[in-house]
Design a protein around this motif. Structure first.
Motif, short mmCIF file in Angstrom:
data_model
loop_
_atom_site.label_atom_id
_atom_site.label_comp_id
_atom_site.label_asym_id
_atom_site.label_seq_id
_atom_site.Cartn_x
_atom_site.Cartn_y
_atom_site.Cartn_z
N LEU A 10 -61.90 -14.55 -22.15
CA LEU A 10 -60.87 -13.82 -21.39
C LEU A 10 -61.53 -12.67 -20.67
O LEU A 10 -62.46 -12.06 -21.19
CB LEU A 10 -59.79 -13.31 -22.33
CG LEU A 10 -59.05 -14.37 -23.14
CD1 LEU A 10 -58.10 -13.71 -24.12
CD2 LEU A 10 -58.33 -15.35 -22.24
N LEU A 11 -61.05 -12.36 -19.48
CA LEU A 11 -61.56 -11.23 -18.70
C LEU A 11 -60.43 -10.23 -18.52
O LEU A 11 -59.35 -10.59 -18.03
CB LEU A 11 -62.07 -11.71 -17.34
CG LEU A 11 -62.60 -10.62 -16.41
CD1 LEU A 11 -63.85 -9.96 -17.00
CD2 LEU A 11 -62.87 -11.19 -15.03
N ALA B 99 -60.86 -11.26 -4.80
CA ALA B 99 -62.27 -11.33 -4.42
C ALA B 99 -63.11 -12.03 -5.49
O ALA B 99 -64.20 -12.52 -5.19
CB ALA B 99 -62.80 -9.92 -4.17
N GLY B 100 -62.64 -12.06 -6.72
CA GLY B 100 -63.41 -12.67 -7.79
C GLY B 100 -64.43 -11.69 -8.37
O GLY B 100 -64.46 -10.52 -8.00
N VAL B 101 -65.25 -12.20 -9.28
CA VAL B 101 -66.17 -11.33 -10.01
C VAL B 101 -67.54 -12.00 -10.17
O VAL B 101 -67.66 -13.21 -10.15
CB VAL B 101 -65.61 -10.99 -11.41
CG1 VAL B 101 -64.37 -10.13 -11.31
CG2 VAL B 101 -65.32 -12.24 -12.22
N ALA B 102 -68.56 -11.18 -10.33
CA ALA B 102 -69.92 -11.61 -10.66
C ALA B 102 -70.25 -10.95 -12.00
O ALA B 102 -70.49 -9.75 -12.06
CB ALA B 102 -70.90 -11.19 -9.58
N PRO C 71 -81.54 -14.11 -18.51
CA PRO C 71 -81.27 -12.67 -18.52
C PRO C 71 -81.36 -12.08 -17.11
O PRO C 71 -82.24 -12.40 -16.33
CB PRO C 71 -82.38 -12.12 -19.41
CG PRO C 71 -82.74 -13.26 -20.31
CD PRO C 71 -82.59 -14.50 -19.44
N GLY C 72 -80.39 -11.25 -16.78
CA GLY C 72 -80.33 -10.64 -15.46
C GLY C 72 -79.49 -11.43 -14.46
O GLY C 72 -79.18 -10.92 -13.39
N GLY C 73 -79.13 -12.66 -14.81
CA GLY C 73 -78.32 -13.48 -13.92
C GLY C 73 -76.84 -13.13 -14.02
O GLY C 73 -76.41 -12.40 -14.91
N ARG C 74 -76.08 -13.64 -13.09
CA ARG C 74 -74.63 -13.42 -13.07
C ARG C 74 -73.91 -14.74 -12.85
O ARG C 74 -74.40 -15.61 -12.14
CB ARG C 74 -74.25 -12.45 -11.95
CG ARG C 74 -74.79 -11.05 -12.18
CD ARG C 74 -74.44 -10.12 -11.03
NE ARG C 74 -74.97 -8.80 -11.24
CZ ARG C 74 -74.34 -7.82 -11.88
NH1 ARG C 74 -73.13 -8.02 -12.35
NH2 ARG C 74 -74.90 -6.65 -12.04
N ALA C 75 -72.75 -14.86 -13.48
CA ALA C 75 -71.88 -16.02 -13.30
C ALA C 75 -70.76 -15.60 -12.35
O ALA C 75 -70.13 -14.55 -12.54
CB ALA C 75 -71.31 -16.48 -14.64
N LEU C 76 -70.53 -16.39 -11.32
CA LEU C 76 -69.51 -16.08 -10.31
C LEU C 76 -68.21 -16.81 -10.64
O LEU C 76 -68.21 -18.03 -10.83
CB LEU C 76 -70.00 -16.51 -8.93
CG LEU C 76 -71.37 -15.97 -8.52
CD1 LEU C 76 -71.82 -16.61 -7.21
CD2 LEU C 76 -71.33 -14.46 -8.40
N TYR C 77 -67.12 -16.05 -10.69
CA TYR C 77 -65.80 -16.61 -10.97
C TYR C 77 -64.81 -16.10 -9.94
O TYR C 77 -64.88 -14.94 -9.52
CB TYR C 77 -65.32 -16.21 -12.37
CG TYR C 77 -66.03 -16.95 -13.47
CD1 TYR C 77 -65.50 -18.12 -14.00
CD2 TYR C 77 -67.23 -16.50 -13.98
CE1 TYR C 77 -66.14 -18.81 -15.02
CE2 TYR C 77 -67.89 -17.18 -14.99
CZ TYR C 77 -67.33 -18.34 -15.50
OH TYR C 77 -67.98 -19.03 -16.50
N ARG D 119 -67.79 -20.57 -10.01
CA ARG D 119 -68.24 -20.94 -8.67
C ARG D 119 -69.76 -21.11 -8.60
O ARG D 119 -70.28 -21.44 -7.56
CB ARG D 119 -67.82 -19.90 -7.65
CG ARG D 119 -66.33 -19.66 -7.60
CD ARG D 119 -65.63 -20.84 -7.00
NE ARG D 119 -64.23 -20.49 -6.76
CZ ARG D 119 -63.24 -21.32 -6.90
NH1 ARG D 119 -63.45 -22.53 -7.31
NH2 ARG D 119 -62.02 -20.94 -6.67
N GLY D 120 -70.44 -20.82 -9.70
CA GLY D 120 -71.90 -20.95 -9.73
C GLY D 120 -72.54 -19.72 -10.33
O GLY D 120 -71.85 -18.79 -10.77
#
Length: 88
Positions: free
Chosen positions: A39-40, A52-55, A65-71, A84-85
């Motif tokens: 949950l966010l 706009a969504g989130v990273a 490590p250091g990466g981001r998931a785009l939603y 979204r990647g």
């Protein structure tokens, strides 16, 4: 209980000792990708910010490590954010 079952229903970024949803807060469910089932907390975000969504920083995405998931919100159901990647 496996790791996916353990994470389901937990709040992204919350303290491990108290990772469940809290009363009076607004949440969306993350669907797909490395954070599936979490949950966010979107309490206090404007409609524009939500659209706009989130990273979200995560160590378990394709960039490690250091990466981001785009939603971003699903068109038909804004209570769910779809993966979204990943990005470095």
């Amino acid at each position: 209980m496996d790791e996916l079952e353990f994470m389901r229903g937990r709040v992204y970024g919350a303290d491990h000792d108290d990772a469940g949803p809290q009363p009076g807060r607004a949440y969306v469910e993350l669907v797909g990708g490395p954070l599936d089932g979490l949950l966010l907390d979107v309490t206090g975000l404007s409609d524009h910010e939500v659209r706009a969504g989130v990273a979200l920083p995560t160590e378990i995405g394709s960039h490690g490590p250091g990466g981001r998931a785009l939603y971003a919100p699903r068109a038909a159901d804004s209570r769910r954010f779809e993966w979204r990647g990943d990005t470095p």
